[in-house]
Design a protein around this motif. Structure first.
Motif, PDB file in Angstrom:
ATOM      1  N   HIS A  16      73.018  44.192 -56.291  1.00 43.62           N
ATOM      2  CA  HIS A  16      73.619  43.652 -55.065  1.00 43.62           C
ATOM      3  C   HIS A  16      72.529  43.483 -54.013  1.00 43.62           C
ATOM      4  CE1 HIS A  16      77.026  44.315 -51.850  1.00 43.62           C
ATOM      5  NE2 HIS A  16      76.419  43.156 -51.711  1.00 43.62           N
ATOM      6  N   SER A  18      71.521  41.285 -50.198  1.00 45.47           N
ATOM      7  CA  SER A  18      72.147  40.606 -49.073  1.00 45.47           C
ATOM      8  C   SER A  18      71.120  40.273 -48.009  1.00 45.47           C
ATOM      9  CB  SER A  18      73.265  41.475 -48.470  1.00 45.47           C
ATOM     10  OG  SER A  18      74.148  40.686 -47.694  1.00 45.47           O
ATOM     11  N   ASP A  19      71.465  39.287 -47.190  1.00 48.27           N
ATOM     12  CA  ASP A  19      70.722  38.954 -45.975  1.00 48.27           C
ATOM     13  C   ASP A  19      69.252  38.658 -46.258  1.00 48.27           C
ATOM     14  OD1 ASP A  19      72.771  39.483 -43.620  1.00 48.27           O
ATOM     15  OD2 ASP A  19      73.092  40.994 -45.176  1.00 48.27           O
ATOM     16  N   VAL A  51      74.558  38.122 -54.356  1.00 54.20           N
ATOM     17  CA  VAL A  51      73.878  37.953 -53.073  1.00 54.20           C
ATOM     18  C   VAL A  51      74.955  37.649 -52.034  1.00 54.20           C
ATOM     19  CG1 VAL A  51      71.960  36.878 -51.857  1.00 54.20           C
ATOM     20  CG2 VAL A  51      71.957  36.946 -54.356  1.00 54.20           C
ATOM     21  N   THR A  52      75.221  38.635 -51.153  1.00 48.56           N
ATOM     22  CA  THR A  52      76.379  38.530 -50.270  1.00 48.56           C
ATOM     23  C   THR A  52      76.036  37.923 -48.904  1.00 48.56           C
ATOM     24  OG1 THR A  52      76.085  40.884 -49.753  1.00 48.56           O
ATOM     25  CG2 THR A  52      77.805  40.314 -51.324  1.00 48.56           C
ATOM     26  N   ASP A  54      74.126  35.146 -45.864  1.00 43.82           N
ATOM     27  CA  ASP A  54      72.952  34.917 -45.045  1.00 43.82           C
ATOM     28  C   ASP A  54      71.760  34.670 -45.954  1.00 43.82           C
ATOM     29  OD1 ASP A  54      74.404  34.995 -42.748  1.00 43.82           O
ATOM     30  OD2 ASP A  54      73.545  36.831 -41.953  1.00 43.82           O
ATOM     31  N   GLY A  82      77.131  33.514 -45.679  1.00 46.45           N
ATOM     32  CA  GLY A  82      77.251  34.384 -44.517  1.00 46.45           C
ATOM     33  C   GLY A  82      77.311  33.544 -43.264  1.00 46.45           C
ATOM     34  N   HIS A 156      80.801  38.565 -47.092  1.00 45.14           N
ATOM     35  CA  HIS A 156      79.638  38.864 -46.260  1.00 45.14           C
ATOM     36  C   HIS A 156      79.927  39.931 -45.208  1.00 45.14           C
ATOM     37  CE1 HIS A 156      75.849  38.311 -44.231  1.00 45.14           C
ATOM     38  NE2 HIS A 156      76.456  38.020 -43.075  1.00 45.14           N
ATOM     39  N   CYS A 193      79.889  44.102 -49.643  1.00 36.21           N
ATOM     40  CA  CYS A 193      79.552  43.193 -48.549  1.00 36.21           C
ATOM     41  C   CYS A 193      78.107  43.372 -48.121  1.00 36.21           C
ATOM     42  CB  CYS A 193      80.506  43.387 -47.376  1.00 36.21           C
ATOM     43  SG  CYS A 193      80.331  44.970 -46.519  1.00 36.21           S
ATOM     44  N   GLY A 194      77.709  42.591 -47.119  1.00 35.78           N
ATOM     45  CA  GLY A 194      76.380  42.670 -46.541  1.00 35.78           C
ATOM     46  C   GLY A 194      76.476  42.663 -45.029  1.00 35.78           C
ATOM     47  N   HIS A 195      75.679  41.788 -44.371  1.00 39.11           N
ATOM     48  CA  HIS A 195      75.780  41.515 -42.935  1.00 39.11           C
ATOM     49  C   HIS A 195      75.198  42.621 -42.065  1.00 39.11           C
ATOM     50  CE1 HIS A 195      77.272  39.413 -39.427  1.00 39.11           C
ATOM     51  NE2 HIS A 195      78.175  40.320 -39.120  1.00 39.11           N
TER      52      HIS A 195
END
Length: 258
Positions: A16, A18-19, A51-52, A54, A82, A156, A193-195
């Protein structure tokens, strides 16, 4: 949401991220390249690399063109938008689809698990919301999933307060609608999630809510020493989610050296 192949007692394992915030500069490219080299060097195949959001920093087509080259992998790579992404450009350049403005919702059905990728972005806004059509789509995904197969739901924006002043005001709103859906759908095993640009673990709707670290930067938490909102020089990080044969989800966070 990345998944490591079936190893002895492991059922599903996923990676996982992110961002990424690809912005046309060398720094973001270097960080994404380091993460991709790390996962390509793994001795086992992953069930998925999630890839969650952004992915790009400005949502420009040229940012997605660079990402299309960087995200090439032997593992299945799954992306969702995102608040920094632009739906039409993401669809056309990364997904090879016709440009469209509606939510970018996707489902990945693996061996023994389902990953539902929900678009929580609101065009032109930093905060998140799952549109009614996205919630109806998610309900249908779970409805069509055979009994006993766990569903991991990804988006996201976190749907709860994480006690991070920089992120909480732009979290996912209207989350009571998602919680109501989850209450009717016990097959939903976890939310991803990410963010937030920080590794975190909490609960939402009685399930684990697992937040991926940021690749581009790491958020400075309010109880740390005063300074900028983010630690720009800390290395990128990622999460491994492992779903075993008993349905128990375990998450490991890992820093990627630059």
């Amino acid at each position: 949401m990345p998944v490591i192949a079936h190893l002895s007692d492991l059922h599903v394992s996923d990676l996982h991220l992110s961002d990424l915030h690809l912005d046309g500069g060398a720094r973001s490219v270097e960080r994404v390249r380091a993460v991709m080299a790390f996962l390509e060097d793994l001795p086992y195949d992953l069930d998925a690399v999630l890839v969650t959001g952004d992915l790009a920093d400005h949502g420009r087509p040229e940012e997605y063109e660079v990402l299309r080259e960087l995200l090439v992998s032997r593992h299945p790579v799954l992306v969702l938008p995102g608040n920094h992404d632009e739906r039409a450009a993401l669809r056309r350049v990364l997904l090879g689809e016709d440009a469209a403005d509606g939510p970018v919702n996707r489902v990945h059905r693996g061996a023994g698990f389902v990953l539902a990728l929900c678009d929580s972005s609101v065009p032109g806004r930093p905060e998140g919301l799952l549109a009614d059509e996205t919630l109806a789509w998610l309900d249908g995904v779970v409805e069509r999933t055979p009994a006993g197969v766990p569903v991991l739901v990804a988006f996201h924006h976190p749907p709860v307060v994480l006690h991070t002043p920089a992120v909480d005001p732009i979290r996912q709103f209207g989350a009571e609608r998602l919680a109501e859906l989850a209450g009717r759908r016990p097959q939903i095993a976890a939310f991803l999630c990410g963010h937030a640009h920080t590794p975190a673990a909490t609960r939402f709707a009685g399930r684990p809510l697992l937040v991926a670290p940021g690749v581009v930067s790491t958020l400075r938490l309010p109880w740390e020493r005063p300074g900028p909102d983010a630690h720009p020089d800390l290395p990128p990080a990622l999460a491994f989610h492992v779903l075993d044969g008993d349905g128990r989800l375990t998450t490991h966070y890992r820093v990627v050296p630059l």
